[in-house]
Design an enzyme around this catalytic site. Structure first.
Site, mmCIF file in Angstrom:
data_model
loop_
_atom_site.group_PDB
_atom_site.id
_atom_site.type_symbol
_atom_site.label_atom_id
_atom_site.label_comp_id
_atom_site.label_asym_id
_atom_site.label_seq_id
_atom_site.Cartn_x
_atom_site.Cartn_y
_atom_site.Cartn_z
ATOM 1 N N GLY A 46 0.839 -1.190 0.000
ATOM 2 C CA GLY A 46 0.000 0.000 0.000
ATOM 3 C C GLY A 46 0.873 1.238 0.000
ATOM 4 O O GLY A 46 2.059 1.172 0.337
ATOM 5 N N GLN A 51 3.255 9.873 1.387
ATOM 6 C CA GLN A 51 4.521 9.137 1.268
ATOM 7 C C GLN A 51 5.282 9.489 -0.012
ATOM 8 O O GLN A 51 6.457 9.144 -0.136
ATOM 9 C CB GLN A 51 4.279 7.619 1.307
ATOM 10 C CG GLN A 51 3.791 7.140 2.668
ATOM 11 C CD GLN A 51 3.616 5.629 2.667
ATOM 12 O OE1 GLN A 51 2.605 5.124 2.211
ATOM 13 N NE2 GLN A 51 4.602 4.911 3.165
ATOM 14 N N CYS A 89 6.656 -0.062 7.550
ATOM 15 C CA CYS A 89 6.212 1.054 6.703
ATOM 16 C C CYS A 89 7.343 1.441 5.755
ATOM 17 O O CYS A 89 8.496 1.534 6.171
ATOM 18 C CB CYS A 89 5.830 2.235 7.593
ATOM 19 S SG CYS A 89 5.338 3.699 6.669
ATOM 20 N N LEU A 90 6.993 1.677 4.500
ATOM 21 C CA LEU A 90 7.990 2.082 3.495
ATOM 22 C C LEU A 90 8.677 3.390 3.887
ATOM 23 O O LEU A 90 9.803 3.637 3.472
ATOM 24 C CB LEU A 90 7.300 2.271 2.137
ATOM 25 C CG LEU A 90 6.655 1.017 1.522
ATOM 26 C CD1 LEU A 90 5.753 1.396 0.361
ATOM 27 C CD2 LEU A 90 7.726 0.041 1.076
ATOM 28 N N HIS A 131 -3.683 1.282 8.011
ATOM 29 C CA HIS A 131 -2.344 1.871 7.914
ATOM 30 C C HIS A 131 -2.351 3.078 6.968
ATOM 31 O O HIS A 131 -1.806 4.134 7.295
ATOM 32 C CB HIS A 131 -1.354 0.793 7.430
ATOM 33 C CG HIS A 131 0.064 1.255 7.331
ATOM 34 N ND1 HIS A 131 1.035 0.850 8.215
ATOM 35 C CD2 HIS A 131 0.686 2.096 6.462
ATOM 36 C CE1 HIS A 131 2.198 1.429 7.881
ATOM 37 N NE2 HIS A 131 2.007 2.182 6.814
ATOM 38 N N GLU A 132 -2.976 2.909 5.787
ATOM 39 C CA GLU A 132 -2.954 4.002 4.799
ATOM 40 C C GLU A 132 -3.820 5.174 5.261
ATOM 41 O O GLU A 132 -3.453 6.332 5.060
ATOM 42 C CB GLU A 132 -3.390 3.516 3.412
ATOM 43 C CG GLU A 132 -2.586 2.368 2.816
ATOM 44 C CD GLU A 132 -1.072 2.500 2.929
ATOM 45 O OE1 GLU A 132 -0.547 3.635 2.993
ATOM 46 O OE2 GLU A 132 -0.400 1.449 2.976
ATOM 47 N N HIS A 135 -1.930 7.216 7.604
ATOM 48 C CA HIS A 135 -0.994 8.119 6.921
ATOM 49 C C HIS A 135 -1.679 9.438 6.567
ATOM 50 O O HIS A 135 -1.076 10.500 6.646
ATOM 51 C CB HIS A 135 -0.482 7.488 5.621
ATOM 52 C CG HIS A 135 0.776 6.689 5.776
ATOM 53 N ND1 HIS A 135 1.942 7.212 6.288
ATOM 54 C CD2 HIS A 135 1.065 5.410 5.468
ATOM 55 C CE1 HIS A 135 2.891 6.276 6.280
ATOM 56 N NE2 HIS A 135 2.381 5.164 5.797
#
Ligand SMILES: [Zn+2]
Length: 163
Positions: A46, A51, A89-90, A131-132, A135
């Site tokens: 995702g 991000q 997380c990226l 999670h998204e 963000h």
């Protein structure tokens, strides 16, 4: 389409509350296409617009074996249960941690064409949705880890799913 650079913590764009999209136009569609390409380039599950440095409420999710999901102005409208999950997380590379997520969530959003959609997710999809959407509110999973010592360093060869 283009791969956009990923922003890493403590970049302030990751801590902003992202703004709602008011018009789904060509620029938003390009953003969505670039986000899908970027997510795939880093083998992510995702990706949220902050991000890639864009403070707008846009996210994409692609669970392995599933279709790509585009979420514009997503909102959790119902959630149930609680389970402990391992998360990474990226934008926080090299770490993972155990946190609590819902067992399932129901989300409403608009898709890339502006159509209203509702979807229900369980397991990894529920985790990715939460999670998204976190963000988009400037929240990172590391905020949900009980204590900083619960954050573990990832081994270089591990392939933790990035969100
Ligand atoms: Zn993330």
């Amino acid at each position: 389409m283009a791969v956009r650079p990923i922003r890493f913590a403590p970049d302030p764009v990751l801590r902003q509350k992202a703004k709602r999209v008011t018009r789904i136009d060509g620029a938003i569609q390009r953003l969505v296409d670039d986000m899908i390409e970027t997510m795939r380039a880093v083998s992510g599950v995702g990706l949220a617009a902050p991000q890639v440095g864009v403070p707008l409420r846009v996210a994409v999710i692609e669970i392995p074996g599933g279709e790509v999901i585009v979420l514009i102005n997503p909102e959790v409208i119902k959630k149930e249960g609680e389970r402990v999950v391992e998360e990474a997380c990226l934008s926080v590379p090299g770490y993972k941690g155990d946190i609590k997520r819902s067992v399932w969530v129901k989300v409403k959003a608009r898709d890339k064409r502006g159509k209203n959609i509702r979807l229900k997710g369980e397991e990894l999809l529920a985790q990715a949705l939460e999670h998204e959407i976190d963000h988009l509110d400037g929240t990172l999973y590391i905020d949900r880890v009980e204590s900083p010592d619960k954050l573990q360093k990832l081994l270089p060869e591990s392939n933790q799913e990035g969100l």
